[in-house]
Design a protein around this motif. Sequence first.
Motif, short mmCIF file in Angstrom:
data_model
loop_
_atom_site.label_atom_id
_atom_site.label_comp_id
_atom_site.label_asym_id
_atom_site.label_seq_id
_atom_site.Cartn_x
_atom_site.Cartn_y
_atom_site.Cartn_z
N ALA A 91 46.31 51.22 44.81
CA ALA A 91 45.37 50.27 45.41
C ALA A 91 46.20 49.19 46.10
CB ALA A 91 44.47 49.66 44.35
N GLU A 92 45.69 48.64 47.18
CA GLU A 92 46.39 47.58 47.89
C GLU A 92 45.90 46.23 47.39
OE1 GLU A 92 47.24 45.85 52.41
OE2 GLU A 92 45.66 47.34 52.07
N SER A 118 37.31 42.37 51.16
CA SER A 118 37.26 42.70 52.58
C SER A 118 36.20 41.88 53.33
CB SER A 118 37.01 44.20 52.78
OG SER A 118 35.80 44.59 52.16
N LYS A 119 35.03 41.71 52.72
CA LYS A 119 33.97 40.93 53.37
C LYS A 119 34.37 39.46 53.48
CE LYS A 119 30.08 43.93 52.21
NZ LYS A 119 28.77 44.03 51.51
N ASP A 120 35.04 38.94 52.46
CA ASP A 120 35.50 37.55 52.49
C ASP A 120 36.53 37.35 53.59
OD1 ASP A 120 34.08 36.48 50.15
OD2 ASP A 120 35.32 37.87 49.03
N LEU A 121 37.39 38.34 53.78
CA LEU A 121 38.41 38.24 54.84
C LEU A 121 37.77 38.30 56.22
CD1 LEU A 121 41.18 40.55 53.31
CD2 LEU A 121 41.09 38.04 53.30
N GLU A 122 36.70 39.12 56.34
CA GLU A 122 36.00 39.22 57.62
C GLU A 122 35.28 37.93 57.97
OE1 GLU A 122 33.39 42.53 57.32
OE2 GLU A 122 34.99 44.01 57.16
N THR A 123 34.67 37.30 56.97
CA THR A 123 33.89 36.08 57.22
C THR A 123 34.75 34.82 57.21
OG1 THR A 123 33.37 35.82 54.87
CG2 THR A 123 31.84 37.14 56.20
N GLY A 124 35.98 34.94 56.70
CA GLY A 124 36.84 33.76 56.62
C GLY A 124 36.68 32.99 55.33
N ALA A 125 35.91 33.52 54.37
CA ALA A 125 35.75 32.85 53.08
C ALA A 125 37.07 32.83 52.31
CB ALA A 125 34.67 33.52 52.25
N LEU A 126 37.91 33.84 52.56
CA LEU A 126 39.25 33.90 52.01
C LEU A 126 40.21 34.31 53.12
CD1 LEU A 126 38.68 35.78 48.61
CD2 LEU A 126 39.17 33.35 48.89
#
Length: 296
Positions: A169-170, A248-256
Amino acid sequence: MKHETANSQHLKVFTTVVETGSFSRAATQLDCTQSVVSYTIASLESYLGVSLFERTRRRPVLTQVGRAILAEARNIEMKMLDLRARTSEFKLGVETELSVVVDVMFPSAHLTDVLVRFARSFPNVALNIRIEALGGVLQMILDKSCEIGVSGVIHPWPDTVEVAILGSAELVPVASPRHPLANVTGTVSMSELRNHTQLVLSDRCAITKNQDFGVYATHTWRIADLTTKHDLLRTGFGWGTMPRDKVSKDLETGALVILNLGSMRSISYALHMVTRIEEAHGPAADWLAKELAIPE
């Protein structure tokens, strides 16, 4: 003829007459004579003490009682088919129940896909799924709570288990965009990392007690639940590594955001299939062990 077998045969003839709409067509479908069909229906009516078909019609028309019994007859037929299927599986050595423990870092989408396909392939096997962290997976294999385990690396592996690589896993180091480390220009140095609280996944298992995995900061918060760690990261408190698929969703939205740690910007977390050496596995366990392999 045994009474139970006769009842099963009676119900099959009854439902076939209803489905075909004719005693003769039912006889053809059942590969018997019309007289056998008529006799079987009469015997069933005698056994139940009711009339299933109206005798004044040329074609078989169900009585009110017959319509009510039809639903029950079909239900019993389905149960008999299910029973035969289960019996066939038992003869092939298919397990009735299987317990599996999976490392929390295992890719969620792949796990879900495998479990859905498992349900289709082995509909009669009861599956118990546990999600654990670090040494918790190995502990459940050793204490025989689970037959199959998917674990990260343990040093050293006990001699009583068999281990096979499944893939990896990455993991990525992340923080809220409001966190000071997210605003460092260029590569974040190790000294800068040590100055900020690192959120570390831990467990209460004695196997991995006092062992650190990927800990770089001098000040840490140790959290046994990945969801809580994720929630804290999103608030802007601390930094830590997370499975890429789970953020992945957080990275897309900029939350993380992914911290620029140079060579540690992405970490490969090896995952292994772990089973007890003396454990004999059936077809369902073998299927699951094969399908859990992570595609490259």
